[in-house]
Design a protein around this motif. Structure first.
Motif, PDB file in Angstrom:
ATOM      1  N   LEU A   8      21.843 -40.353 -20.690  1.00 41.90           N
ATOM      2  CA  LEU A   8      21.758 -39.251 -19.283  1.00 41.90           C
ATOM      3  C   LEU A   8      20.190 -38.900 -18.931  1.00 41.90           C
ATOM      4  O   LEU A   8      20.112 -37.814 -19.678  1.00 41.90           O
ATOM      5  CB  LEU A   8      22.920 -38.776 -19.186  1.00 41.90           C
ATOM      6  CG  LEU A   8      23.116 -37.920 -18.606  1.00 41.90           C
ATOM      7  CD1 LEU A   8      23.459 -39.119 -17.044  1.00 41.90           C
ATOM      8  CD2 LEU A   8      24.541 -37.365 -18.526  1.00 41.90           C
ATOM      9  N   GLN A  40      28.367 -37.628 -18.501  1.00 43.38           N
ATOM     10  CA  GLN A  40      28.477 -37.775 -19.665  1.00 43.38           C
ATOM     11  C   GLN A  40      29.737 -38.445 -20.176  1.00 43.38           C
ATOM     12  O   GLN A  40      29.981 -39.280 -21.527  1.00 43.38           O
ATOM     13  CB  GLN A  40      28.473 -36.255 -20.387  1.00 43.38           C
ATOM     14  CG  GLN A  40      27.698 -34.579 -20.293  1.00 43.38           C
ATOM     15  CD  GLN A  40      28.528 -34.299 -19.759  1.00 43.38           C
ATOM     16  OE1 GLN A  40      29.569 -33.606 -19.539  1.00 43.38           O
ATOM     17  NE2 GLN A  40      27.191 -33.108 -20.071  1.00 43.38           N
ATOM     18  N   ARG A  41      30.897 -39.413 -19.563  1.00 42.70           N
ATOM     19  CA  ARG A  41      31.598 -39.861 -20.284  1.00 42.70           C
ATOM     20  C   ARG A  41      31.229 -41.223 -20.148  1.00 42.70           C
ATOM     21  O   ARG A  41      31.843 -41.700 -21.416  1.00 42.70           O
ATOM     22  CB  ARG A  41      32.791 -39.553 -19.091  1.00 42.70           C
ATOM     23  CG  ARG A  41      33.572 -38.131 -19.629  1.00 42.70           C
ATOM     24  CD  ARG A  41      35.105 -38.380 -18.507  1.00 42.70           C
ATOM     25  NE  ARG A  41      36.051 -38.885 -19.137  1.00 42.70           N
ATOM     26  CZ  ARG A  41      36.586 -39.834 -18.440  1.00 42.70           C
ATOM     27  NH1 ARG A  41      36.314 -39.835 -17.173  1.00 42.70           N
ATOM     28  NH2 ARG A  41      37.751 -40.664 -18.835  1.00 42.70           N
ATOM     29  N   SER A 100      29.009 -41.669 -23.115  1.00 43.04           N
ATOM     30  CA  SER A 100      29.174 -41.481 -24.303  1.00 43.04           C
ATOM     31  C   SER A 100      30.232 -42.686 -24.984  1.00 43.04           C
ATOM     32  O   SER A 100      30.049 -43.358 -25.690  1.00 43.04           O
ATOM     33  CB  SER A 100      30.677 -39.951 -24.462  1.00 43.04           C
ATOM     34  OG  SER A 100      31.108 -40.454 -25.714  1.00 43.04           O
TER      35      SER A 100
END
Length: 188
Positions: free
Chosen positions: A111, A52-53, A56
């Motif tokens: 993702l 996710q990081r 993002s």
């Protein structure tokens, strides 16, 4: 037409040899880094958070925030091979990202999945972006997987990207794509 094909083939051969020179021992470098760089042991939740990081930060590519956002992901000393380039320091990587950022816009990174084995997260992603080269803009699309290891501060210390630059980038580029098709006409 024969002359153009010969010139194109010669130019691409030279380009390939020059590109190969920049990473002479890709497999050996990967093997060494993968053995020597240990990240923290991961669980499912941590692998998902890494994914996710990562997604993002890369969703801001093409914006003024991209370099700052990706700078927060990486440790000062690392191993990263993005299939086209290899880096061992955050400063080199951020400089590369700055140059790359000037050529892309309208980026969307999704993702697909995040899995892990021991200290490696495997981030499966899909990226679509507009790429500007030779004054033209072309929409690109590529699937890939990034093997990522993080340190105890959550910073990336190892990243190996697996994606197909032939179909995800080269074939779509103005002029380069046509030359590439001449070299590998059997690949549609």
């Amino acid at each position: 037409m024969t002359f153009l094909r010969t010139v194109t083939l010669s130019a691409l051969t030279l380009l390939s040899l020059v590109a190969c020179k920049s990473i002479p021992s890709y497999s050996a470098d990967y093997d060494k880094a993968n053995k020597e760089i240990s990240g923290i042991l991961l669980n499912d939740e941590q692998a998902l958070l890494i994914g996710q990081r990562f997604v993002s930060a890369f969703n801001t590519m093409g914006t003024v925030d991209f370099v700052k956002n990706t700078g927060r992901l990486y440790a000062d000393h690392l191993y990263i091979n993005d299939t086209l380039s290899q880096f061992s320091t955050k400063n080199e990587l951020i400089k590369h990202f700055g140059g790359m950022n000037e050529h892309v816009s309208n980026v969307s990174v999704k993702l697909i999945s995040a899995t892990h084995t021991d200290d490696s997260a495997y981030i499966h992603w899909h990226m679509v972006y507009d790429f500007k080269m030779f004054g033209r803009i072309k929409t690109m699309s590529s699937y890939g997987i990034s093997q990522i290891k993080i340190n105890n501060k959550g910073l990336i210390i190892f990243q190996q990207d697996y994606w197909d630059p032939a179909n995800g980038l080269y074939r779509s580029l103005p002029y380069v794509g046509n030359a590439y098709s001449l070299l590998l006409p059997f690949k549609k």
